[in-house]
Design a protein around this motif. Structure first.
Motif: not given
Length: 445
Positions: A237-256
C-alpha cells in the motif's frame, strides 16, 4: 515421492500415485478453481515441461494432496535451471505447443515460439521478470514487451500500458475464483516489468506506467491483506502511494488511504479507521462517486465503533446511498462498490451499534452467491454468523461460520478465518451444543 525431482516429473509422479489420469487431474483442477480452462492437453504440457504451471501451484497442491511448498520448491529449482550455466550456455527453451493469440485468435506453433524464445529468456531473465507471469499473451505481444524492456524510450507506448492493465485485471479475476495466493506471483512479475520499463520511458508513458504500477501495488496490498500478512500488505500500500504521488495521480492517493482505513477495520482499530477516512474525505483529490460512497460508509462504521453514535452513522449511510445513486459508470476505480456490497457494509454498521436483528435482515436480503465471489461470500457469511451469535442463536451462528470456514480454506482467506475465530469466541456460552462443537472441531482440524 522424490521431492528433489524437477516439477514436470514430480507432477507426473504425484498424479500417478493418486491413480489419476491426466484428464482426471484436469477435471479436478477445474472443480477446485471453478473454471473450465484446464484440459488434459494442458496437464500433458506441464508434465513434459512444455509450459510452467506456476500460477496453478495452489490448485495443484490441493488436487494432488501435497503441501504447496513442495511444488514451489520444485518450481524454484526449475527457474534456477533456466539460467545460463558456467559456460554461458542456455538450456533448451520451454515453449507452448500451440497458444492462442489474444490479438488475432490464431494458433501459434512451436516454430514461432522457438524463434522468440532466446529473446524472451535473455530479456526477461536479465530484467528479473519471469515470462510465466505473462501466461495468456501471444508471441507478438511478448515481443512488444521484450522490446520495451530493452528500449523503453522507443517501444514503450499506450498499447504496452493497456497490456499491463489487462494482465492486472486478469490477476484480480483469478483472485476472485481461487484466492490471492495464485495471483501474487503474477502481479509481482508485472510490477517488476512495469517499474523497469518506466525508468527509461518517455515522460508521458512513464506517468501512465507509474499509475499502472500503483494499481498493481494496491492489488498486492489487498492480496496480502486477505492472506493475513499485514507487513507486506502495508508495504505494498505504501508503494502504491509512492507511485501514485510520483505520477501525480491524486485520486489514487485518496483511494490508497481508503484501503488503509479498511485494513484498520480488520484489526478493529476504530481510531485509525476514522483518521484515514477523514483524510480521504477532506483531501484535495477528486474521487469518483463510488469511492466517495465507500468512504462515507467507512465513516459510518467508524462512528458506530467509536461512540455508538447512531445519528452520525445514519447520516453517513444516507450520504453514501445518495453518492451511490450518482455513480453511473460500472468501470474504473471503486466500481466494485455496488448496491449489494453497500447493503452488507450497512449490515456491519447495524451490528456494531447493537442492532444484530437489522443486520440479519440485510444479510438475508443481499448476501447471495450470485452477487459475490466465492471468497467474499464466505467473508460476509462469517459476519452473518457473528450477527446470529449476537441474537443468541448459536445453531445458526455455528452453521454460518462452518460454511464460511470451508470457503476460507478453499480460497486461503486468512481474513475470513479470523472472523470465524471471532464467532467461535462468541459462542463459548453454548459450547456444549452439537452445532457449536462441530464448528470448534472443524476449526481445530
Amino acid at each position: 515421492m522424490n521431492t528433489a525431482a524437477e516439477l514436470p516429473a514430480l507432477l507426473k509422479q504425484l498424479r500417478e500415485q493418486a491413480e489419476m489420469s491426466q484428464s482426471d487431474l484436469a477435471a479436478r483442477l477445474c472443480a477446485i478453481t471453478g473454471t473450465a480452462t484446464v484440459t488434459r492437453a494442458e496437464v500433458s504440457r506441464w508434465e513434459r515441461g512444455r509450459r510452467r504451471p506456476e500460477a496453478w501451484l495452489a490448485a495443484l497442491a490441493a488436487g494432488l494432496d501435497v503441501e504447496r511448498s513442495v511444488l514451489e520448491a520444485a518450481a524454484e529449482r526449475d527457474r534456477r535451471r533456466a539460467l545460463p550455466d558456467a559456460r554461458g550456455m542456455w538450456p533448451q527453451p520451454i515453449v507452448a505447443e500451440a497458444l492462442p493469440s489474444q490479438q488475432t485468435g490464431t494458433v501459434e506453433t512451436d516454430d514461432e515460439w522457438t524463434r522468440v524464445s532466446e529473446l524472451l529468456r535473455r530479456t526477461f531473465l536479465k530484467r528479473g521478470v519471469a515470462a510465466i507471469t505473462l501466461p495468456t499473451v501471444g508471441v507478438a505481444e511478448l515481443q512488444h514487451i521484450a522490446a520495451a524492456l530493452e528500449d523503453a524510450r522507443r517501444y514503450a507506448d499506450a498499447a504496452l500500458v493497456e497490456h499491463f492493465r489487462r494482465r492486472i485485471d486478469e490477476a484480480a479475476g483469478l483472485d476472485r475464483t481461487v484466492g490471492a495466493a495464485a495471483s501474487i506471483p503474477i502481479v509481482l512479475g508485472l510490477v517488476t516489468a512495469i517499474d523497469q520499463t518506466a525508468r527509461d520511458a518517455r515522460p508521458d508513458v512513464r506517468r501512465a506506467l507509474l499509475r499502472t504500477a500503483a494499481l498493481a501495488a494496491e492489488l498486492l496490498g489487498w492480496f496480502y491483506r486477505d492472506l493475513g500478512a499485514g507487513h507486506p500488505a502495508g508495504y505494498w500500500r505504501d508503494r502504491a502511494m509512492e507511485w501514485a504521488q510520483t505520477a501525480a495521480d491524486s485520486a489514487m492517493q485518496g483511494y490508497v488511504l481508503l484501503k488503509k482505513a479498511q485494513a484498520a477495520w480488520d484489526e478493529r482499530d476504530a481510531v485509525g479507521m476514522m483518521a484515514f477516512v477523514q483524510a480521504v474525505q477532506e483531501g484535495p483529490w477528486r474521487l469518483p462517486p463510488h469511492v466517495q460512497a465507500e468512504a462515507a460508509q467507512q465513516a459510518a462504521r467508524a462512528h458506530a465503533m467509536l461512540d455508538q453514535d447512531v445519528t452520525a452513522m445514519e447520516s453517513e449511510i444516507e450520504q453514501a446511498r445518495e453518492l451511490l445513486t450518482e455513480a453511473t459508470s460500472s468501470a474504473g476505480m471503486g466500481s466494485h462498490f455496488n448496491k449489494a456490497l453497500f447493503e452488507l457494509q450497512v449490515a456491519i454498521c447495524h451490528a456494531e451499534v447493537g442492532r444484530p436483528d437489522r443486520a440479519l435482515e440485510l444479510y438475508e436480503a443481499h448476501l447471495t452467491q450470485a452477487a459475490f465471489s466465492k471468497r467474499d461470500f464466505g467473508y460476509f457469511l462469517s459476519l452473518k454468523g457473528a450477527a446470529y451469535a449476537a441474537t443468541k442463536d448459536p445453531d445458526n451462528a455455528a452453521a454460518s461460520a462452518l460454511s464460511a470456514l470451508e470457503i476460507a480454506r478453499a480460497t486461503d482467506s486468512a481474513r475470513t478465518h479470523r472472523e470465524v475465530l471471532r464467532v467461535v469466541g462468541r459462542l463459548r456460552t453454548w459450547r456444549q451444543r452439537p452445532a457449536v462443537q462441530e464448528l470448534r472441531q472443524a476449526v481445530l482440524a
